[in-house]
Scaffold this motif. Structure first.
Motif, PDB file in Angstrom:
ATOM      1  N   UNK A 174       0.829  -1.200   0.000  1.00 28.23           N
ATOM      2  CA  UNK A 174       0.000   0.000   0.000  1.00 28.23           C
ATOM      3  C   UNK A 174       0.866   1.255   0.000  1.00 28.23           C
ATOM      4  N   UNK A 175       0.248   2.362  -0.311  1.00 31.01           N
ATOM      5  CA  UNK A 175       0.929   3.664  -0.281  1.00 31.01           C
ATOM      6  C   UNK A 175       1.523   3.899   1.101  1.00 31.01           C
ATOM      7  N   UNK A 213     -14.660  -8.623   6.342  1.00 31.82           N
ATOM      8  CA  UNK A 213     -13.676  -8.857   7.402  1.00 31.82           C
ATOM      9  C   UNK A 213     -12.274  -8.452   6.954  1.00 31.82           C
ATOM     10  N   UNK A 214     -11.433  -8.147   7.912  1.00 30.62           N
ATOM     11  CA  UNK A 214     -10.034  -7.822   7.623  1.00 30.62           C
ATOM     12  C   UNK A 214      -9.291  -9.066   7.156  1.00 30.62           C
ATOM     13  N   UNK A 271      -2.136  -5.438   5.244  1.00 33.34           N
ATOM     14  CA  UNK A 271      -3.433  -5.515   5.920  1.00 33.34           C
ATOM     15  C   UNK A 271      -4.496  -4.829   5.065  1.00 33.34           C
ATOM     16  N   UNK A 272      -5.553  -5.559   4.781  1.00 28.72           N
ATOM     17  CA  UNK A 272      -6.706  -5.002   4.090  1.00 28.72           C
ATOM     18  C   UNK A 272      -7.845  -4.933   5.110  1.00 28.72           C
ATOM     19  N   UNK A 316     -17.748  -6.518  -3.983  1.00 28.34           N
ATOM     20  CA  UNK A 316     -17.529  -5.486  -2.967  1.00 28.34           C
ATOM     21  C   UNK A 316     -16.333  -5.908  -2.117  1.00 28.34           C
ATOM     22  N   UNK A 317     -15.153  -5.550  -2.584  1.00 29.87           N
ATOM     23  CA  UNK A 317     -13.943  -6.009  -1.915  1.00 29.87           C
ATOM     24  C   UNK A 317     -12.795  -5.063  -2.230  1.00 29.87           C
ATOM     25  N   UNK A 318     -11.725  -5.216  -1.473  1.00 33.48           N
ATOM     26  CA  UNK A 318     -10.531  -4.435  -1.763  1.00 33.48           C
ATOM     27  C   UNK A 318      -9.945  -4.853  -3.105  1.00 33.48           C
TER      28      UNK A 318
END
Length: 874
Positions: free
Chosen positions: A186-187, A673-674, A681-682, A729-731
């Motif tokens: 991630x950034x 959920x994570x 980590x999403x 609907x997800x990362x």
């Protein structure tokens, strides 16, 4: 040609040559054909060489010589790989391992790996075949399977001279795996590594690649060219790492400098110096070793290309004093071995070198020699685009615009042929798209439009010209359309789409829509407008590219840059929203949106009103792809309040006939959920269950897959029964890099775009619409929309709806629910359904704003403007 792809190409050549002919059986006809194939290969006649090796394999089979058959088939597969025909190469190798009905599927590969593991005595020839197959799968992005095959190859060739070749291949795939895991960081994760001053964390994903290259270099049985290849790959990796991290640092420095974050600026500079120091020691050692080793490398095509690649790397790290000598040696070797392909490259890169030294006449003469060498005897005509492009740039620098247009047009024609005839042409060139291909299109379009301009522009801010039937303007539009297709082809590394022979006119698709082509050049923005039943119109905004980019950067920082404390994405994700921050953010945003509107939309407004246009379709390129076009502001209204807004990668990709909307079934999958993937980590998406439940209420025959049920296997099983809409609907992340584009599933897997596209295409029919409601585009990536467009193009899906940034809020659920309520009506166009959903959310935000400071302001774009419709808008 990028250095990394150039080096992989050299390795594939070396691998084919490494199957030494003296090992062939003495069966005369099979051997004669094999020798003939080798000679054709050496002459650059790759297609003929592949055919000849096929004949050799058949002859050996008739002579009951299985070893000869196997070796001929492996060589054929290598040539197919050189030609860019990876699926055919894969199938050929699967036949070698007696796989029935080979189709290079993941299942077939997994079964082969399982079966090979059970064999106790693999031959060296089988090990070579496994190595070749592993290298092919690496090029196709199947990295884990490639890794397993190469490990099996290593075991088979452990005690032979072939070990070095397999170790080299392992280094290449480990480098690709390192890239994959680096690119999904991630950034914030990248910023953390910079802030911690931890260059060892930056290098951590590549330790296995470093190790494999070092083992290859030290292998006593390795051929000198193999050792040089490993050193070049190692050097290229170190240069790439420094460039990648420098790009990440510079991306952040621009933001930190705007906000005068001096601590972060210092941290970024310190980290860059630490990483450079760590890498420079290894780079210097490698260069010294490469220079010593050249004397033991025999002249060959692969040695010529290795020297050319070495010259490019020397240029990149500023050691230009040796470049001319390296290229002259490459030229002398190519002529000594009478290899016209490598000779053309040597002339061409010498021309490029002299162009960089501003010796333009000499550069032009050498570039023309490269072209003549290509044309002689029809050797690899497909690489002519490279030299025509280089010639065009040199002529343009000399101010010879007409000659430059002619050269660029020839380059453009060659690139078009290369795309449409891929399976019939040699794909030796694996080019650097942004540096070598995209400029061909943009420079040609620029010169065409300049030649169409009025000569007396005066000081007018805007110049509008209604096009009389004008070849140059139409050709410029065609060039931009073709650029969009080329970018997608480059993204997938093959022609991924069925394009129409000609660009469709908007009349054929939607009589109430207009297509807008904005093109940013160094000194101006050109806009080509296509209206129904009207000739093309051209508008010019006299604003520099630097000024446009500054506005886009500030817009990004203010709206959805997670690295800026007072960006909207951070303000609205805090537990307690600060009204003053919201007000200041809006006061920054609206003037930027109004400024961009004045460049792109204001000049067109009279023509749009006169023609009663309802929908604007944007074909965007470059940094403009990061702009939420629906949020452009005229001082009174957002653009979405006046028009439906859609994006199209290219009109050539659109089917003019909308898909008939029958009973709608939605496959709705999501993650609340994570999940953690490779230390990334999403976070949880708490509103997803409600989002899926509302879809099921609207379309009762829909199917839900939530959290642990949301897996690749379950999605594939469900798609078999046919769904017109797939809602995820997800990362996820969309990027200009294939390896940086993925979605996250409930079993903690990152599915890349190739896998996702195959998945969406696995049912009885492709879905008409794919909705990705919690994904986002890569931070600061100007071509990230390619990943989003690629989902639709690759899978055969008509349209995709996704977001430029993730809005983890109940507003997403509200917008999606309203969209599906509108979409339920077969008479409602997708673009209108999305527009009405956005307008409804805007009204809701104004009635009940998330912060009191927004009461008397327009609805904040953060919540409603990231959603974009890409593809067919009907």
């Amino acid at each position: 040609m990028s250095d990394k792809r150039f080096l992989i190409f050299i390795f594939s050549i070396w691998l084919a040559i490494s199957l030494h002919l003296p090992a062939w059986s003495q069966a005369e006809s099979g051997l004669d054909l094999a020798i003939a194939a080798q000679q054709l290969y050496a002459q650059g006649e790759l297609t003929s060489a592949a055919d000849m090796w096929q004949r050799s394999a058949e002859a050996f089979a008739a002579e009951k010589n299985p070893l000869g058959t196997t070796k001929s088939s492996i060589n054929k597969a290598q040539v197919l790989q050189d030609l860019g025909l990876y699926p055919k190469a894969c199938d050929t190798l699967l036949e070698v391992f007696e796989v029935q009905n080979p189709d290079c599927t993941s299942e077939q590969i997994d079964n082969l790996i399982r079966d090979v593991k059970l064999e106790s005595n693999l031959s060296i020839t089988q090990g070579i075949g496994l190595r070749s197959l592993g290298s092919i799968l690496m090029r196709g992005g199947k990295l884990e399977q490639s890794q397993k095959l190469l490990e099996l190859s290593q075991a088979a060739v452990r005690d032979s001279a072939e070990l070095a070749g397999t170790l080299l291949a392992i280094g290449n795939v480990e480098q690709a795996i390192g890239d994959k895991y680096r690119n999904i960081q991630s950034y914030d994760k990248v910023t953390e590594i910079i802030d911690r001053q931890a260059p060892e964390l930056a290098l951590k994903p590549y330790q296995r690649a470093f190790s494999a290259y070092k083992q290859t270099i030290k292998n006593q049985q390795a051929l000198p060219i193999t050792q040089v290849q490993a050193e070049l790959n190692y050097l290229d990796l170190l240069i790439d790492l420094e460039d990648w991290w420098q790009g990440q640092i510079e991306r952040r420095l621009k933001t930190w400098q705007r906000y005068q974050d001096f601590r972060s600026i210092q941290a970024g500079s310190n980290f860059a110096n630490l990483l450079k120091l760590k890498l420079n020691q290894d780079k210097t050692s490698l260069i010294d070793d490469i220079d010593r080793r050249w004397s033991s490398v025999s002249p060959s095509r692969e040695s010529v290309f290795a020297r050319i690649s070495y010259s490019r790397n020397l240029t990149k790290i500023g050691k230009t004093q040796n470049v001319e000598a390296v290229l002259q040696t490459a030229l002398a070797e190519s002529r000594a071995i009478q290899d016209r392909l490598s000779e053309s490259y040597a002339w061409g890169y010498l021309g490029k070198y002299y162009g960089q030294q501003q010796e333009l006449d000499k550069a032009i003469a050498l570039t023309k020699k490269a072209l003549m060498t290509v044309k002689e005897e029809g050797v690899n005509r497909e690489i002519s685009y490279l030299w025509y492009s280089q010639l065009g740039q040199l002529l343009e620098e000399q101010g010879k615009s007409a000659d430059a247009i002619s050269a660029y047009t020839s380059a453009f024609g060659a690139l078009q042929s290369l795309r449409t005839d891929l399976n019939a042409n040699n794909q030796v060139v694996q080019f650097d798209f942004r540096q070598e291909v995209k400029p061909v299109y943009l420079r040609l379009a620029n010169l065409l439009l300049q030649s169409d301009r009025s000569q007396s522009l005066g000081s007018l801010e805007l110049i509008a010209a209604v096009d009389r039937p004008n070849t140059n303007l139409e050709l410029a539009r065609q060039v931009i359309e073709s650029l969009q297709l080329a970018e997608l082809d480059n993204f997938f590394q093959d022609p991924c789409s069925e394009a129409a022979d000609e660009t469709l006119s908007i009349d054929q698709i939607d009589s109430q829509a207009a297509v807008v082509y904005p093109i940013v050049f160094g000194d101006r923005v050109e806009i080509i407008l296509s209206l129904p039943d009207r000739p093309l119109q051209r508008f010019t905004s006299l604003v520099s590219e630097t000024r446009v980019n500054q506005a886009i950067d500030l817009l990004y920082d203010s709206l959805y840059n997670p690295g800026v404390n007072d960006s909207a994405v951070n303000i609205f994700n805090t537990t307690v929203i600060d009204p003053q921050e919201v007000e200041e953010n809006m006061q920054t945003l609206l003037p930027i949106l109004q400024q961009i509107h004045s460049w792109l939309i204001k000049p067109l407004s009279p023509a749009l009103s006169e023609n009663k246009i309802e929908t604007l379709v944007f074909v965007l390129n470059g940094r403009l792809q990061n702009v939420p076009i629906a949020a452009l502001y005229d001082g009174q209204q957002y653009l979405i309040e006046q028009y439906g807004v859609a994006l199209a990668p290219s009109l050539q990709l659109l089917d003019p006939e909308p898909v008939a909307r029958q009973e709608i079934k939605v496959l709705a999958a999501g993650l609340s959920e994570q999940v953690v993937i490779q230390d990334n980590i999403f976070p949880a998406l708490p509103n997803v269950p409600q989002e899926l439940a509302q879809i099921e209420q609207i379309f009762p025959k829909s199917r839900q897959l939530l959290n642990q049920d949301f897996t690749y296997k379950n999605i594939k099983e469900q798609l078999a029964s046919g769904f017109s809409v797939v809602h995820l609907a997800t990362h996820g992340l969309f990027s200009s890099n294939l390896e940086e584009t993925f979605i996250v599933t409930g079993d903690s897997q990152a599915i890349d775009i190739d896998t996702l596209s195959s998945l969406l295409n696995s049912g009885s029919s492709s879905p008409d619409l794919v909705v990705l409601s919690a994904c986002e585009t890569a931070a600061g990536d100007e071509r990230a929309i390619l990943g989003l467009a690629g989902v639709a193009v690759r899978s055969g899906t008509s349209s995709t709806i996704a977001s430029l940034w993730s809005v983890d809020d109940a507003s997403t659920t509200q917008l999606m629910s309203q969209f599906y309520q509108e979409f339920k009506n077969p008479a409602t166009k997708k673009v209108d359904a999305l527009r009405k959903a956005q307008l409804t959310l805007m009204d809701s935000l104004q009635e009940k704003p998330p912060a009191a400071a927004l009461t008397d302001m327009p609805a904040h774009p953060y919540y409603w403007s990231p959603y974009v419709l890409v593809g067919n808008w009907q």
